[in-house]
Motif scaffolding. Structure first.
Motif, PDB file in Angstrom:
ATOM      1  N   ALA A 105       0.837  -1.202   0.109  1.00 56.57           N
ATOM      2  CA  ALA A 105       0.077  -0.079  -0.049  1.00 56.57           C
ATOM      3  C   ALA A 105       0.888   1.273   0.267  1.00 56.57           C
ATOM      4  O   ALA A 105       0.660   2.199  -0.614  1.00 56.57           O
ATOM      5  N   LEU A 106       2.046   0.949   0.761  1.00 52.59           N
ATOM      6  CA  LEU A 106       2.798   2.450   0.807  1.00 52.59           C
ATOM      7  C   LEU A 106       3.435   2.483  -0.621  1.00 52.59           C
ATOM      8  O   LEU A 106       3.974   3.759  -0.848  1.00 52.59           O
ATOM      9  N   GLY A 107       3.779   1.459  -1.434  1.00 57.14           N
ATOM     10  CA  GLY A 107       4.352   1.713  -2.559  1.00 57.14           C
ATOM     11  C   GLY A 107       3.552   1.771  -3.835  1.00 57.14           C
ATOM     12  O   GLY A 107       4.036   1.826  -5.097  1.00 57.14           O
ATOM     13  N   GLU A 108       2.229   1.688  -3.550  1.00 59.03           N
ATOM     14  CA  GLU A 108       1.354   1.803  -4.728  1.00 59.03           C
ATOM     15  C   GLU A 108       1.363   2.988  -5.509  1.00 59.03           C
ATOM     16  O   GLU A 108       1.461   3.978  -5.147  1.00 59.03           O
ATOM     17  N   PHE A 109       1.543   2.958  -6.895  1.00 60.55           N
ATOM     18  CA  PHE A 109       1.493   4.089  -7.723  1.00 60.55           C
ATOM     19  C   PHE A 109       0.549   4.060  -8.778  1.00 60.55           C
ATOM     20  O   PHE A 109      -0.293   5.172  -9.009  1.00 60.55           O
ATOM     21  N   GLY A 110       0.522   2.933  -9.464  1.00 62.04           N
ATOM     22  CA  GLY A 110      -0.356   3.034 -10.708  1.00 62.04           C
ATOM     23  C   GLY A 110      -1.576   3.366 -10.881  1.00 62.04           C
ATOM     24  O   GLY A 110      -2.230   4.234 -11.355  1.00 62.04           O
ATOM     25  N   ALA A 111      -2.438   2.431  -9.788  1.00 58.86           N
ATOM     26  CA  ALA A 111      -3.583   2.610  -9.739  1.00 58.86           C
ATOM     27  C   ALA A 111      -4.207   3.912  -8.905  1.00 58.86           C
ATOM     28  O   ALA A 111      -4.953   4.741  -9.187  1.00 58.86           O
ATOM     29  N   THR A 112      -3.145   4.419  -7.996  1.00 56.54           N
ATOM     30  CA  THR A 112      -3.190   5.553  -7.471  1.00 56.54           C
ATOM     31  C   THR A 112      -3.280   6.782  -8.450  1.00 56.54           C
ATOM     32  O   THR A 112      -4.178   7.680  -8.283  1.00 56.54           O
ATOM     33  N   LEU A 113      -2.324   6.673  -9.314  1.00 57.10           N
ATOM     34  CA  LEU A 113      -2.328   7.932 -10.127  1.00 57.10           C
ATOM     35  C   LEU A 113      -3.321   7.890 -11.070  1.00 57.10           C
ATOM     36  O   LEU A 113      -4.010   8.981 -11.605  1.00 57.10           O
ATOM     37  N   MET A 114      -4.288   6.712 -11.340  1.00 57.11           N
ATOM     38  CA  MET A 114      -5.198   6.773 -12.355  1.00 57.11           C
ATOM     39  C   MET A 114      -6.503   7.089 -11.498  1.00 57.11           C
ATOM     40  O   MET A 114      -7.252   7.935 -12.364  1.00 57.11           O
ATOM     41  N   ILE A 115      -6.738   6.708 -10.245  1.00 54.03           N
ATOM     42  CA  ILE A 115      -7.891   7.188  -9.693  1.00 54.03           C
ATOM     43  C   ILE A 115      -7.760   8.434  -8.961  1.00 54.03           C
ATOM     44  O   ILE A 115      -8.988   8.948  -8.514  1.00 54.03           O
TER      45      ILE A 115
ATOM     46  N   GLY B  51      -4.988  10.653  -9.049  1.00 53.90           N
ATOM     47  CA  GLY B  51      -4.239  11.902  -9.366  1.00 53.90           C
ATOM     48  C   GLY B  51      -3.167  12.304  -8.771  1.00 53.90           C
ATOM     49  O   GLY B  51      -2.518  11.720  -7.899  1.00 53.90           O
ATOM     50  N   ASN B  52      -2.615  13.584  -9.232  1.00 57.21           N
ATOM     51  CA  ASN B  52      -1.364  13.905  -8.478  1.00 57.21           C
ATOM     52  C   ASN B  52      -1.998  15.651  -8.108  1.00 57.21           C
ATOM     53  O   ASN B  52      -1.715  16.455  -8.685  1.00 57.21           O
ATOM     54  N   ILE B  53      -2.433  15.477  -7.148  1.00 55.82           N
ATOM     55  CA  ILE B  53      -3.041  16.848  -6.325  1.00 55.82           C
ATOM     56  C   ILE B  53      -2.178  16.733  -5.281  1.00 55.82           C
ATOM     57  O   ILE B  53      -2.356  16.334  -3.948  1.00 55.82           O
ATOM     58  N   PRO B  54      -1.259  18.023  -5.063  1.00 56.48           N
ATOM     59  CA  PRO B  54      -0.277  18.369  -4.161  1.00 56.48           C
ATOM     60  C   PRO B  54      -1.014  18.486  -2.700  1.00 56.48           C
ATOM     61  O   PRO B  54      -2.066  19.316  -2.684  1.00 56.48           O
ATOM     62  N   LYS B  55      -0.744  17.838  -1.581  1.00 57.54           N
ATOM     63  CA  LYS B  55      -1.196  18.042  -0.192  1.00 57.54           C
ATOM     64  C   LYS B  55      -2.568  17.158  -0.185  1.00 57.54           C
ATOM     65  O   LYS B  55      -3.159  17.369   1.035  1.00 57.54           O
TER      66      LYS B  55
ATOM     67  N   THR C 108       1.114  10.972  -3.209  1.00 56.29           N
ATOM     68  CA  THR C 108       1.748  10.073  -2.354  1.00 56.29           C
ATOM     69  C   THR C 108       3.280  10.215  -2.637  1.00 56.29           C
ATOM     70  O   THR C 108       3.582  10.629  -3.657  1.00 56.29           O
ATOM     71  N   ILE C 109       4.098   9.222  -1.853  1.00 57.83           N
ATOM     72  CA  ILE C 109       5.825   9.503  -2.318  1.00 57.83           C
ATOM     73  C   ILE C 109       5.898   8.776  -3.338  1.00 57.83           C
ATOM     74  O   ILE C 109       6.667   9.321  -4.124  1.00 57.83           O
ATOM     75  N   PRO C 110       5.522   7.617  -4.063  1.00 62.04           N
ATOM     76  CA  PRO C 110       5.692   7.345  -5.521  1.00 62.04           C
ATOM     77  C   PRO C 110       5.264   8.222  -6.421  1.00 62.04           C
ATOM     78  O   PRO C 110       5.946   8.536  -7.514  1.00 62.04           O
ATOM     79  N   VAL C 111       4.060   8.768  -6.331  1.00 64.84           N
ATOM     80  CA  VAL C 111       3.789   9.899  -7.098  1.00 64.84           C
ATOM     81  C   VAL C 111       4.827  11.055  -7.155  1.00 64.84           C
ATOM     82  O   VAL C 111       4.938  11.807  -8.314  1.00 64.84           O
ATOM     83  N   ALA C 112       5.201  11.507  -5.915  1.00 68.93           N
ATOM     84  CA  ALA C 112       6.012  12.566  -5.707  1.00 68.93           C
ATOM     85  C   ALA C 112       7.352  12.116  -6.436  1.00 68.93           C
ATOM     86  O   ALA C 112       7.888  13.084  -7.213  1.00 68.93           O
ATOM     87  N   ILE C 113       8.006  10.926  -6.317  1.00 70.37           N
ATOM     88  CA  ILE C 113       9.013  10.465  -7.209  1.00 70.37           C
ATOM     89  C   ILE C 113       8.882  10.789  -8.578  1.00 70.37           C
ATOM     90  O   ILE C 113       9.708  11.144  -9.289  1.00 70.37           O
TER      91      ILE C 113
END
Length: 226
Positions: free
Chosen positions: A154-164, A166-170, A174-179
């Motif tokens: 869960a901490l390292g999840e990236f793909g599904a998180t970005l899909m549903i 997105g990348n909204i600061p604050k 998440t850390i993977p998206v920030a990387i």
């Protein structure tokens, strides 16, 4: 340096782990009661997110929970928004991490000697007490490992998180998206900081995954007392 991705990641991972912990144990327990082809189907269905690319799982979630999807329409009707909200990061993490908890709990339950449970039933012990006094203690090492693995996933999840989400600061970053965003913006120093941080957290998680079950075994054999 904005540390909100760390807080969002930890909050998401902890929440998702709590959900998957109880959901995985319950699902594994219920699936083991089933026999025949339905067992194979359900086992494959619950394991599917483990082998699917995370972006595919994210696509299905987006279709299901988007404003035009059946789940999205129902949630919108009662005033709940999931897509591009912090709760979306939790949903994505739960879906991706759930198979790890489910498989670990199922394997732990399958390794229990069924004769112990039959003996307890002949003594008139209730199913509730059998589960909490016999089944859970015997399966605990595997369940703990599953919970720790689910947290790490869960901490390292990236793909599904970005899909549903997105990348909204604050909000949903998440850390993977920030990387990913730091690399895309050629801010390699910032990306390196997040990489080092998540590696340290992940290594700590793996350490406890190996340490806790072994420590429990030592207590069981009396080695720890010596």
């Amino acid at each position: 340096m904005d540390w909100s991705p760390l807080l969002i990641s930890l909050k998401t991972a902890i929440t998702a782990t709590i959900i998957t912990f109880f959901l995985g144990i319950y699902t594994a327990k219920q699936v083991l009661k089933i026999r025949g082809r339905l067992l194979w189907f359900l086992d494959g269905l619950f394991t599917l997110p483990l082998v699917l690319p995370p972006t595919v799982a994210g696509f299905f979630l987006l279709v299901l929970l988007g404003k035009h999807g059946p789940g999205g329409k129902l949630l919108s009707f009662i005033g709940i928004q999931v897509v591009f909200h912090w709760s979306a990061t939790v949903v994505a993490a739960v879906v991706i991490a759930f198979p790890l908890m489910y498989r670990s709990a199922k394997a732990a339950f399958e390794q229990i000697d069924i004769n112990l449970l039959f003996a307890a039933r002949t003594l008139g012990i209730s199913e509730w007490k059998i589960f909490w006094k016999i089944t859970m203690p015997l399966a605990l090492p595997g369940i703990i490992s599953g919970g720790i693995l689910a947290f790490a996933r869960a901490l390292g999840e990236f793909g599904a998180t970005l899909m549903i989400a997105g990348n909204i600061p604050k909000v949903t970053q998440t850390i993977p998206v920030a990387i990913y965003m730091a690399v895309q913006g050629s801010r390699m120093d910032r990306a390196a900081i997040w990489v080092i941080l998540i590696v340290l957290i992940s290594f700590t998680v793996v350490f406890f995954m190996n340490y806790l079950p072994n420590r429990k075994k030592k207590f069981g054999t009396g080695e720890e007392i010596k």
